[in-house]
Design a protein around this motif. Structure first.
Motif, PDB file in Angstrom:
ATOM      1  N   PHE A 144       0.828  -1.204   0.000  1.00  0.00           N
ATOM      2  CA  PHE A 144       0.000   0.000   0.000  1.00  0.00           C
ATOM      3  C   PHE A 144       0.865   1.258   0.000  1.00  0.00           C
ATOM      4  CE2 PHE A 144      -1.649   3.177   3.077  1.00  0.00           C
ATOM      5  CZ  PHE A 144      -2.602   3.774   2.260  1.00  0.00           C
ATOM      6  N   ILE A 301      -3.059  -4.048  -6.049  1.00  0.00           N
ATOM      7  CA  ILE A 301      -3.467  -2.802  -5.402  1.00  0.00           C
ATOM      8  C   ILE A 301      -3.427  -1.652  -6.397  1.00  0.00           C
ATOM      9  CG2 ILE A 301      -2.782  -1.078  -3.677  1.00  0.00           C
ATOM     10  CD1 ILE A 301      -2.062  -3.326  -1.809  1.00  0.00           C
ATOM     11  N   SER A 305      -7.071   0.181  -7.203  1.00  0.00           N
ATOM     12  CA  SER A 305      -7.215   1.588  -6.838  1.00  0.00           C
ATOM     13  C   SER A 305      -7.634   2.417  -8.041  1.00  0.00           C
ATOM     14  CB  SER A 305      -5.903   2.127  -6.252  1.00  0.00           C
ATOM     15  OG  SER A 305      -4.869   2.131  -7.225  1.00  0.00           O
ATOM     16  N   MET A 329      -7.026   3.240  -2.220  1.00  0.00           N
ATOM     17  CA  MET A 329      -6.078   2.215  -1.796  1.00  0.00           C
ATOM     18  C   MET A 329      -6.225   1.923  -0.307  1.00  0.00           C
ATOM     19  SD  MET A 329      -2.693   2.906  -4.076  1.00  0.00           S
ATOM     20  CE  MET A 329      -2.516   4.610  -3.618  1.00  0.00           C
ATOM     21  N   GLY A 333      -6.804  -1.752   1.426  1.00  0.00           N
ATOM     22  CA  GLY A 333      -6.062  -2.284   2.556  1.00  0.00           C
ATOM     23  C   GLY A 333      -6.970  -2.798   3.652  1.00  0.00           C
TER      24      GLY A 333
END
Length: 341
Positions: A144, A301, A305, A329, A333
């Protein structure tokens, strides 16, 4: 109060063709080789290497559609944009796009657990029930933070990880097949027999091993010459993975019996390396698994996103925030952390 521009900002031409391929193979190889091999063997028996090929055949039809759509409508929305072109800004578009979003989050938790399982093979711990999810969460947080950086850094890290793991996995497969007594799998009376339903189920599971090509479509707003390179990246990524999956599948089958593959299904490649190449090869395989799953989560990710940001821009999800990329993002997570427990 003056309204702020909430339109996501994408850096055009900030991703190369190689970078897009690295992102796609990062997700595919991480899931397919290190997380699914044992589970598919349990379902299919001796035919599990062929289940990967069967999955690739089915995926090729979907990939063809993605290539055509990405050539016409390259965007960060990926499947969300394609659904919008087909059904308009409707509930159908939003529902199915969010299904893709959540499937990508689930895949991240899957990769994170695989990372934890392989990492602990380097250490002698008795109870792993807490350590595996802790390592997975640590990886998610690190990925992340990396995704908050510039695209050049993201594609650079993904490319380096991709080259190392692809080269290492090919080496493992070639050496494993060469030194094996025979290219075949030992079975016993206690091992489950494969069935048509089991093979079809494994094929369906194997489709997850190729699902990473869908993440490439989310780079359409940032890749160079997207009308050509998104489709090319999809085709090259799938072709690479077909070769690698088949090679490694036969290497594992040649060095472990079916019962051993099922018993070590969470870390079957590491188990296969031990009789083939010794303890040093176990370290080699575990490090490859750590790199592969890390690269997969970084790429996933990145894609999810962008997809959530595009869905917001298309007003298909009720979410508004000036720091959209951060929030997108951050939500990834949170979901991934909850799924890994």
């Amino acid at each position: 109060m003056e309204s702020m521009d909430r339109t996501p900002q994408y850096k055009q031409n900030s991703l190369s063709l190689v970078g897009a391929i690295a992102l796609g193979t990062g997700v595919m190889i991480g899931a397919g080789i290190f997380a699914l091999t044992g589970q598919m063997a349990e379902m299919t028996g001796v035919l599990f290497p062929l289940a990967f090929l069967s999955a690739a055949l089915i995926v090729s039809f979907s990939a063809y559609s993605y290539v055509k759509m990405s050539n016409a409508y390259p965007s960060a929305g990926g499947i969300g944009m394609y659904l919008s072109k087909a059904y308009g800004p409707t509930l159908t578009t939003a529902f199915h796009a969010l299904l893709m979003y959540f499937s990508m989050v689930i895949a991240q938790s899957f990769l994170a657990r695989t990372f934890g399982s392989y990492t602990l093979e380097l250490f002698d711990f008795g109870d792993r029930s807490l350590l595996v999810p802790l390592l997975g969460v640590a990886l998610l947080i690190s990925a992340f933070l990396l995704n908050l950086s510039a695209n050049k850094l993201i594609q650079g890290v993904a490319s380096v990880l991709g080259f190392i793991k692809i080269g290492g996995i090919i080496l493992f497969g070639v050496v494993g097949v060469i030194i094996a007594d025979s290219v075949g799998m030992e079975t016993s009376a206690s091992t489950p027999e494969g069935s048509l339903s089991g093979f079809l189920g494994a094929t369906a599971l194997g489709i997850l091993a190729f699902k990473g090509f869908t993440t490439i479509t989310n780079s359409g707003s940032e890749i160079k010459d997207p009308h050509r390179n998104v489709g090319r990246a999809i085709m090259i990524s799938i072709a690479l993975c077909v070769v690698i999956y088949a090679l490694v599948g036969f290497a594992v089958a040649s060095n472990l019996s079916l019962s051993e593959i099922i018993e070590t299904k969470d870390y079957s490649l590491a188990a296969a390396a031990r009789p083939a190449l010794g303890e040093a090869a176990v370290w080699f395989t575990v490090i490859l698994a750590m790199l592969a799953t890390s690269g997969g989560i970084i790429a996933s990710i990145f894609a999810v996103s962008r997809m959530l940001a595009m869905l917001t821009e298309m007003e298909l999800v009720p979410h508004r925030h000036p720091m959209l990329r951060w929030v997108s993002m951050k939500s990834v997570g949170r979901f991934s952390t909850s799924m890994i427990k």
